[in-house]
Design a protein around this motif. Structure first.
Motif, PDB file in Angstrom:
ATOM      1  N   UNK A 202       0.839  -1.201   0.000  1.00  0.00           N
ATOM      2  CA  UNK A 202       0.000   0.000   0.000  1.00  0.00           C
ATOM      3  C   UNK A 202       0.870   1.246   0.000  1.00  0.00           C
ATOM      4  N   UNK A 203       0.250   2.385  -0.181  1.00  0.00           N
ATOM      5  CA  UNK A 203       0.994   3.642  -0.094  1.00  0.00           C
ATOM      6  C   UNK A 203       1.574   3.797   1.311  1.00  0.00           C
ATOM      7  N   UNK A 204       2.829   4.195   1.454  1.00  0.00           N
ATOM      8  CA  UNK A 204       3.419   4.368   2.781  1.00  0.00           C
ATOM      9  C   UNK A 204       2.591   5.315   3.640  1.00  0.00           C
ATOM     10  N   UNK A 205       2.341   4.965   4.889  1.00  0.00           N
ATOM     11  CA  UNK A 205       1.484   5.787   5.753  1.00  0.00           C
ATOM     12  C   UNK A 205       2.149   7.117   6.097  1.00  0.00           C
ATOM     13  N   UNK A 206       1.317   8.102   6.427  1.00  0.00           N
ATOM     14  CA  UNK A 206       1.791   9.451   6.743  1.00  0.00           C
ATOM     15  C   UNK A 206       1.344   9.840   8.147  1.00  0.00           C
ATOM     16  N   UNK A 207       2.287  10.286   8.950  1.00  0.00           N
ATOM     17  CA  UNK A 207       1.963  10.769  10.281  1.00  0.00           C
ATOM     18  C   UNK A 207       1.430  12.195  10.230  1.00  0.00           C
ATOM     19  N   UNK A 208       1.321  12.810  11.410  1.00  0.00           N
ATOM     20  CA  UNK A 208       0.812  14.175  11.528  1.00  0.00           C
ATOM     21  C   UNK A 208       1.955  15.122  11.853  1.00  0.00           C
ATOM     22  N   UNK A 209       2.016  16.238  11.143  1.00  0.00           N
ATOM     23  CA  UNK A 209       3.042  17.260  11.362  1.00  0.00           C
ATOM     24  C   UNK A 209       2.383  18.631  11.437  1.00  0.00           C
ATOM     25  N   UNK A 210       3.073  19.578  12.107  1.00  0.00           N
ATOM     26  CA  UNK A 210       2.570  20.954  12.148  1.00  0.00           C
ATOM     27  C   UNK A 210       2.521  21.552  10.745  1.00  0.00           C
ATOM     28  N   UNK A 211       3.518  21.226   9.947  1.00  0.00           N
ATOM     29  CA  UNK A 211       3.548  21.603   8.524  1.00  0.00           C
ATOM     30  C   UNK A 211       4.370  20.568   7.801  1.00  0.00           C
ATOM     31  N   UNK A 212       3.848  20.065   6.709  1.00  0.00           N
ATOM     32  CA  UNK A 212       4.588  19.066   5.941  1.00  0.00           C
ATOM     33  C   UNK A 212       5.609  19.759   5.045  1.00  0.00           C
ATOM     34  N   UNK A 213       6.870  19.325   5.081  1.00  0.00           N
ATOM     35  CA  UNK A 213       7.848  19.903   4.152  1.00  0.00           C
ATOM     36  C   UNK A 213       7.475  19.554   2.718  1.00  0.00           C
ATOM     37  N   UNK A 214       7.839  20.419   1.801  1.00  0.00           N
ATOM     38  CA  UNK A 214       7.440  20.268   0.403  1.00  0.00           C
ATOM     39  C   UNK A 214       8.667  20.086  -0.482  1.00  0.00           C
ATOM     40  N   UNK A 215       8.643  19.036  -1.309  1.00  0.00           N
ATOM     41  CA  UNK A 215       9.660  18.806  -2.324  1.00  0.00           C
ATOM     42  C   UNK A 215       9.061  19.193  -3.672  1.00  0.00           C
ATOM     43  N   UNK A 216       9.618  20.218  -4.310  1.00  0.00           N
ATOM     44  CA  UNK A 216       9.162  20.617  -5.641  1.00  0.00           C
ATOM     45  C   UNK A 216       9.872  19.750  -6.676  1.00  0.00           C
ATOM     46  N   UNK A 217       9.101  19.011  -7.471  1.00  0.00           N
ATOM     47  CA  UNK A 217       9.636  18.148  -8.522  1.00  0.00           C
ATOM     48  C   UNK A 217       9.405  18.860  -9.854  1.00  0.00           C
ATOM     49  N   UNK A 218      10.466  19.458 -10.387  1.00  0.00           N
ATOM     50  CA  UNK A 218      10.403  20.198 -11.646  1.00  0.00           C
ATOM     51  C   UNK A 218      10.717  19.193 -12.746  1.00  0.00           C
ATOM     52  N   UNK A 219       9.683  18.659 -13.399  1.00  0.00           N
ATOM     53  CA  UNK A 219       9.891  17.500 -14.249  1.00  0.00           C
ATOM     54  C   UNK A 219       8.813  17.391 -15.320  1.00  0.00           C
ATOM     55  N   UNK A 220       8.302  16.172 -15.561  1.00  0.00           N
ATOM     56  CA  UNK A 220       7.393  15.914 -16.688  1.00  0.00           C
ATOM     57  C   UNK A 220       5.926  15.951 -16.308  1.00  0.00           C
ATOM     58  N   UNK A 221       5.607  16.373 -15.093  1.00  0.00           N
ATOM     59  CA  UNK A 221       4.218  16.420 -14.680  1.00  0.00           C
ATOM     60  C   UNK A 221       3.753  15.130 -14.042  1.00  0.00           C
ATOM     61  N   UNK A 222       2.451  14.912 -14.012  1.00  0.00           N
ATOM     62  CA  UNK A 222       1.862  13.823 -13.229  1.00  0.00           C
ATOM     63  C   UNK A 222       0.936  12.969 -14.094  1.00  0.00           C
ATOM     64  N   UNK A 223       0.660  11.778 -13.609  1.00  0.00           N
ATOM     65  CA  UNK A 223      -0.298  10.873 -14.220  1.00  0.00           C
ATOM     66  C   UNK A 223      -1.097  10.192 -13.126  1.00  0.00           C
ATOM     67  N   UNK A 224      -2.189   9.520 -13.482  1.00  0.00           N
ATOM     68  CA  UNK A 224      -3.047   8.897 -12.463  1.00  0.00           C
ATOM     69  C   UNK A 224      -2.369   7.745 -11.736  1.00  0.00           C
ATOM     70  N   UNK A 225      -2.593   7.698 -10.434  1.00  0.00           N
ATOM     71  CA  UNK A 225      -2.087   6.587  -9.619  1.00  0.00           C
ATOM     72  C   UNK A 225      -2.803   6.599  -8.271  1.00  0.00           C
ATOM     73  N   UNK A 226      -3.164   5.425  -7.735  1.00  0.00           N
ATOM     74  CA  UNK A 226      -3.902   5.387  -6.462  1.00  0.00           C
ATOM     75  C   UNK A 226      -3.115   5.936  -5.280  1.00  0.00           C
ATOM     76  N   UNK A 227      -1.786   5.854  -5.294  1.00  0.00           N
ATOM     77  CA  UNK A 227      -1.009   6.407  -4.192  1.00  0.00           C
ATOM     78  C   UNK A 227      -1.215   7.910  -4.060  1.00  0.00           C
ATOM     79  N   UNK A 228      -1.612   8.566  -5.138  1.00  0.00           N
ATOM     80  CA  UNK A 228      -1.757  10.022  -5.131  1.00  0.00           C
ATOM     81  C   UNK A 228      -3.226  10.448  -5.198  1.00  0.00           C
ATOM     82  N   UNK A 229      -4.149   9.488  -4.986  1.00  0.00           N
ATOM     83  CA  UNK A 229      -5.586   9.769  -5.058  1.00  0.00           C
ATOM     84  C   UNK A 229      -5.966  10.388  -6.394  1.00  0.00           C
ATOM     85  N   UNK A 230      -5.346   9.876  -7.455  1.00  0.00           N
ATOM     86  CA  UNK A 230      -5.628  10.332  -8.817  1.00  0.00           C
ATOM     87  C   UNK A 230      -6.131   9.141  -9.632  1.00  0.00           C
TER      88      UNK A 230
END
Length: 536
Positions: A202-230
């Motif tokens: 399954x998709x790796x579980x996510x805990x709770x944080x005050x603010x989630x750090x953000x990784x900007x992926x400058x690349x080819x964009x996105x496609x559908x996948x259940x891990x991303x609720x798409x």
């Protein structure tokens, strides 16, 4: 998966001059209106301008800082000189809320033939640039303005395993190519070395944080996948989830492309979806970088599940990115981080992952490296850490922007670019990876398993189908949603994710580095602490 950092070498060695002129397929050049710069026959202005090395650039687009492109007197002065060649610049006519705020942003200014009777002309921005430089050396133009101009380079996603980053898999014959050659360590049945795999996880579980750090992926964009609720391409990622997009910036990239397309051959990135899957529907072969951004997002999800990914599309599915789009993406991120630090902490970006690059014609002295260094340094001043792939060409020739890592660091801003080479799963260095003193980190980049768009199925089919419902492995059917792939493209986001995970640990251990604090000083300290904790 493994990440290793190497100590800074005492001395820098010269880069490798043996890398050949890029072997760019003619159809790729024509699709993007591009040319190869051959050092043997390239025009050179002379004086302080050195002879060039090989590179690839858009033939009819000049990079001009926004503040110059918007000045009619400056453009008229440039065109007065270019009229001798029968060409002229066509300054951008449209501005949007994002680009209007960026005076230093290099804009892709199209060029066109003036149409003077009896005067044939050729649209070649390298020739035009040399003509402008000669005029500056002769006192006809201000040299400080001309030196801000550049050709619009083509960058490539770093997944093709071969002698140059432009080579289609199987076209060469080097032992590291994913061409299916017997004995090749990276030979697989897929068209570009990637093949579908099954992953019972399954998709790796996510805990709770005050603010989630953000990784900007400058690349080819996105496609559908259940891990991303798409589930499909009918709607953007849901708000508050692991994956998000940047519509304002994506719209600016689209408008920039459409503006250039009015007078030049170019491909326009319409939105954040990774498309088209194939550039030739009559054949149906998958483009070589289809799924690239989705695969990278999955690596971050596996290694730093509590972080978020911000996907920005600059890379076409054939593996090509325009320098102007990459620069616009970086400056768009600068504005976003500034807004976060002044108004809305939820818009903060902590790490930028770049799995693309190119060989520059002038090495570390080029205009491009000055422009991208300026943008990256501005991000670093705001506390953002930048990670870049080292390239897959088995050379030590500087591959930018990763080679910016050799510049000295300033402790008052975030760390210098983290350049990442690829390791095999055994932790030996991959044959295809670039290697030089400017490669400062190593991460697993061969035999990597990650997410792939679930709606991708190419033309290659199973070669044995004895009965209905039975068949051999179809190496071009990725509907299971996972694949295995090789490249420094995937080592870089792994390193970025490990640094981000270390950032989360640092924030938990030291209240002064808490993620909810996004002001510049806290962000800079947190970036240094995270890199140190990760082993850098």
């Amino acid at each position: 998966m493994v990440v290793k950092f190497v100590p800074k070498p005492a001395e820098q060695s010269g880069d490798d001059d043996r890398t050949a002129v890029p072997e760019v397929p003619q159809q790729l050049l024509e699709r993007h209106g591009a040319r190869v710069l051959h050092p043997a026959n390239a025009l050179v202005a002379g004086g302080p301008y050195p002879p060039p090395r090989s590179t690839v650039y858009r033939a009819a687009t000049m990079l001009v800082p926004n503040e110059l492109a918007r000045d009619p007197k400056v453009v008229a002065a440039f065109n007065g000189v270019l009229s001798e060649l029968g060409v002229e610049m066509v300054p951008p006519r449209r501005q949007d809320n994002l680009t209007e705020r960026l005076d230093r942003l290099p804009r892709p200014v199209p060029m066109r033939v003036t149409g003077e009777v009896g005067k044939p002309a050729q649209l070649d921005c390298w020739h035009a640039l040399q003509h402008l430089r000669v005029a500056a050396l002769n006192g006809k133009l201000p040299k400080d303005l001309v030196d801000q101009l550049s050709v619009d380079h083509l960058l490539v996603g770093t997944v093709d395993i071969g002698g140059t980053p432009w080579e289609a898999s199987g076209a060469g014959g080097a032992p590291w190519e994913a061409s299916g050659t017997p004995g090749s360590g990276y030979a697989r049945g897929g068209t570009t070395g990637r093949i579908p795999v099954a992953l019972a996880a399954p998709a790796p579980p996510r805990g709770t944080l005050d603010r989630r750090p953000v990784v900007a992926v400058v690349d080819s964009g996105i496609g559908p996948h259940p891990w991303f609720d798409l589930p499909d391409r009918t709607a953007p990622p849901p708000a508050g989830g692991f994956l998000s997009v940047f519509p304002e910036l994506q719209e600016a990239i689209r408008k920039q492309g459409e503006e250039a397309a009015l007078t030049t051959t170019t491909q326009v990135l319409l939105d954040y979806w990774d498309a088209p899957v194939t550039d030739n529907p009559l054949i149906g072969m998958l483009d070589r970088d289809t799924g690239h951004g989705t695969f990278i997002a999955g690596i971050v999800r596996q290694s730093a599940p509590e972080a978020n990914v911000l996907a920005i599309r600059v890379l076409h599915s054939d593996g090509v990115a325009y320098e102007s789009d990459v620069l616009l993406a970086l400056w768009g991120l600068i504005l976003r981080v500034q807004d976060a630090q002044e108004h809305d902490p939820e818009r903060m970006v902590d790490v930028v992952s770049l799995s693309l690059g190119y060989f520059d014609e002038a090495g570390s002295t080029s205009t491009f490296t000055g422009q991208i260094a300026e943008a990256i340094d501005k991000l670093r001043e705001l506390g953002v850490l930048v990670v870049a792939a080292a390239g897959n060409d088995a050379t030590s020739r500087r591959f930018y922007p990763a080679a910016l890592a050799e510049r000295p660091s300033n402790p008052d801003i975030a760390p210098q670019v983290v350049s990442v080479g690829a390791l095999n799963p055994s932790t030996t260095r991959a044959l295809f990876s670039n290697e030089a003193p400017w490669v400062r980190a190593w991460a697993t980049g061969a035999g990597v398993v990650s997410t792939f768009p679930t709606d991708v199925q190419g033309a290659i089919s199973a070669n044995l189908m004895p009965a209905t419902g039975r068949g051999a492995l179809d190496s071009d059917d990725f509907r299971a949603g996972f694949a295995v792939w090789d490249g420094t493209s995937f080592a870089a986001p792994l390193a970025a994710a490990e640094i981000t995970a270390a950032m989360i640990r640092c924030s938990a251990e030291d209240p002064g580095l808490a993620l909810k604090g996004v002001d510049r000083k806290v962000a800079v300290k947190r970036a240094w602490a995270a890199l140190t904790k990760a082993g850098g």
